[in-house]
Design a protein around this motif. Structure first.
Motif, PDB file in Angstrom:
ATOM      1  N   ARG A  38      38.071  49.868  38.576  1.00  0.00           N
ATOM      2  CA  ARG A  38      39.138  49.343  39.436  1.00  0.00           C
ATOM      3  C   ARG A  38      38.575  48.306  40.412  1.00  0.00           C
ATOM      4  NH1 ARG A  38      43.786  47.242  39.771  1.00  0.00           N
ATOM      5  NH2 ARG A  38      44.897  47.668  41.696  1.00  0.00           N
ATOM      6  N   ILE A  39      37.384  48.539  40.930  1.00  0.00           N
ATOM      7  CA  ILE A  39      36.737  47.561  41.806  1.00  0.00           C
ATOM      8  C   ILE A  39      36.546  46.252  41.048  1.00  0.00           C
ATOM      9  CG2 ILE A  39      34.575  46.978  42.984  1.00  0.00           C
ATOM     10  CD1 ILE A  39      34.430  50.033  43.737  1.00  0.00           C
ATOM     11  N   GLY A  40      36.119  46.347  39.793  1.00  0.00           N
ATOM     12  CA  GLY A  40      35.959  45.159  38.965  1.00  0.00           C
ATOM     13  C   GLY A  40      37.273  44.414  38.782  1.00  0.00           C
ATOM     14  N   ASP A  70      40.607  39.649  40.878  1.00  0.00           N
ATOM     15  CA  ASP A  70      41.856  39.192  41.493  1.00  0.00           C
ATOM     16  C   ASP A  70      41.521  38.347  42.720  1.00  0.00           C
ATOM     17  OD1 ASP A  70      44.325  38.850  42.662  1.00  0.00           O
ATOM     18  OD2 ASP A  70      44.684  40.980  42.997  1.00  0.00           O
ATOM     19  N   ALA A  71      42.031  37.158  42.775  1.00  0.00           N
ATOM     20  CA  ALA A  71      41.718  36.231  43.875  1.00  0.00           C
ATOM     21  C   ALA A  71      42.143  36.777  45.233  1.00  0.00           C
ATOM     22  CB  ALA A  71      42.386  34.883  43.623  1.00  0.00           C
ATOM     23  N   HIS A  98      41.842  39.881  46.438  1.00  0.00           N
ATOM     24  CA  HIS A  98      41.231  41.130  46.894  1.00  0.00           C
ATOM     25  C   HIS A  98      40.585  41.022  48.260  1.00  0.00           C
ATOM     26  CE1 HIS A  98      37.249  39.617  45.750  1.00  0.00           C
ATOM     27  NE2 HIS A  98      36.783  40.625  46.441  1.00  0.00           N
ATOM     28  N   SER A  99      40.118  39.871  48.653  1.00  0.00           N
ATOM     29  CA  SER A  99      39.386  39.746  49.908  1.00  0.00           C
ATOM     30  C   SER A  99      40.260  39.992  51.127  1.00  0.00           C
ATOM     31  CB  SER A  99      38.724  38.371  50.006  1.00  0.00           C
ATOM     32  OG  SER A  99      39.713  37.360  50.023  1.00  0.00           O
ATOM     33  N   GLU A 100      41.589  39.827  51.001  1.00  0.00           N
ATOM     34  CA  GLU A 100      42.443  40.045  52.154  1.00  0.00           C
ATOM     35  C   GLU A 100      42.528  41.515  52.545  1.00  0.00           C
ATOM     36  OE1 GLU A 100      46.923  40.252  50.393  1.00  0.00           O
ATOM     37  OE2 GLU A 100      45.898  38.329  50.275  1.00  0.00           O
ATOM     38  N   ASN A 101      42.134  42.428  51.659  1.00  0.00           N
ATOM     39  CA  ASN A 101      42.146  43.851  51.976  1.00  0.00           C
ATOM     40  C   ASN A 101      40.804  44.360  52.479  1.00  0.00           C
ATOM     41  OD1 ASN A 101      44.821  44.317  51.319  1.00  0.00           O
ATOM     42  ND2 ASN A 101      44.357  44.674  49.170  1.00  0.00           N
ATOM     43  N   LYS A 102      39.812  43.517  52.562  1.00  0.00           N
ATOM     44  CA  LYS A 102      38.466  43.928  52.959  1.00  0.00           C
ATOM     45  C   LYS A 102      38.390  44.025  54.479  1.00  0.00           C
ATOM     46  CE  LYS A 102      34.079  44.615  51.977  1.00  0.00           C
ATOM     47  NZ  LYS A 102      33.672  45.869  51.473  1.00  0.00           N
ATOM     48  N   ILE A 103      37.903  45.135  54.978  1.00  0.00           N
ATOM     49  CA  ILE A 103      37.683  45.263  56.405  1.00  0.00           C
ATOM     50  C   ILE A 103      36.281  45.783  56.634  1.00  0.00           C
ATOM     51  CG2 ILE A 103      40.107  45.716  56.934  1.00  0.00           C
ATOM     52  CD1 ILE A 103      39.315  48.662  57.306  1.00  0.00           C
TER      53      ILE A 103
END
Length: 127
Positions: A106-108, A113-114, A116-121
């Motif tokens: 799922r991480i892969g 997905d372009a 994904h970075s908006e959910n990174k904290i």
């Protein structure tokens, strides 16, 4: 809000991650995710979010209890990469290799997905 309301549950869940991003103590975020789970108990992402904050607070046994009954389908429904990264070694440590592999897969998918970075904290632990 005292009744089951998926809209309110999502608001609590999003507030939890926003609160952590703002540097508030993680126990507050864990409480917010717990409330989201109470309002929408069937939501795997909310449960994994609560487990994520429990792990960040060194409460591994409690975190694992929340996700012990997870299926591969539950893992596939999660969109928060940091939650999957945090729980994957717990599954490995408990011998749940299929779920650990599902986390990595799922991480892969999220990495490809372009958005994904908006959910990174990046949470700083303050108790």
């Amino acid at each position: 809000v005292t009744e089951v309301d998926e809209t309110a549950a999502e608001a609590f869940f999003q507030m939890a991650f926003y609160s952590a991003t703002c540097g508030n103590p993680l126990y507050l975020s864990e409480a917010l995710t717990r409330r989201a789970c109470e309002l929408d108990s069937g939501n795997a992402e909310y449960k994994l979010g609560q487990a994520y904050f429990m792990l960040r607070l060194s409460r591994e046994s409690e975190a694992y209890e929340l996700v012990n009954a997870f299926s591969v389908q539950d893992i596939q429904s999660v969109n928060r990469r940091e939650c999957l990264e945090q729980i994957e070694p717990v599954f490995v440590g408990r011998g749940r290799m299929k779920l650990a592999e599902s986390c990595r897969a799922r991480i892969g998918q999220l990495d490809s997905d372009a958005g994904h970075s908006e959910n990174k904290i990046d949470c700083k632990v303050r108790r």
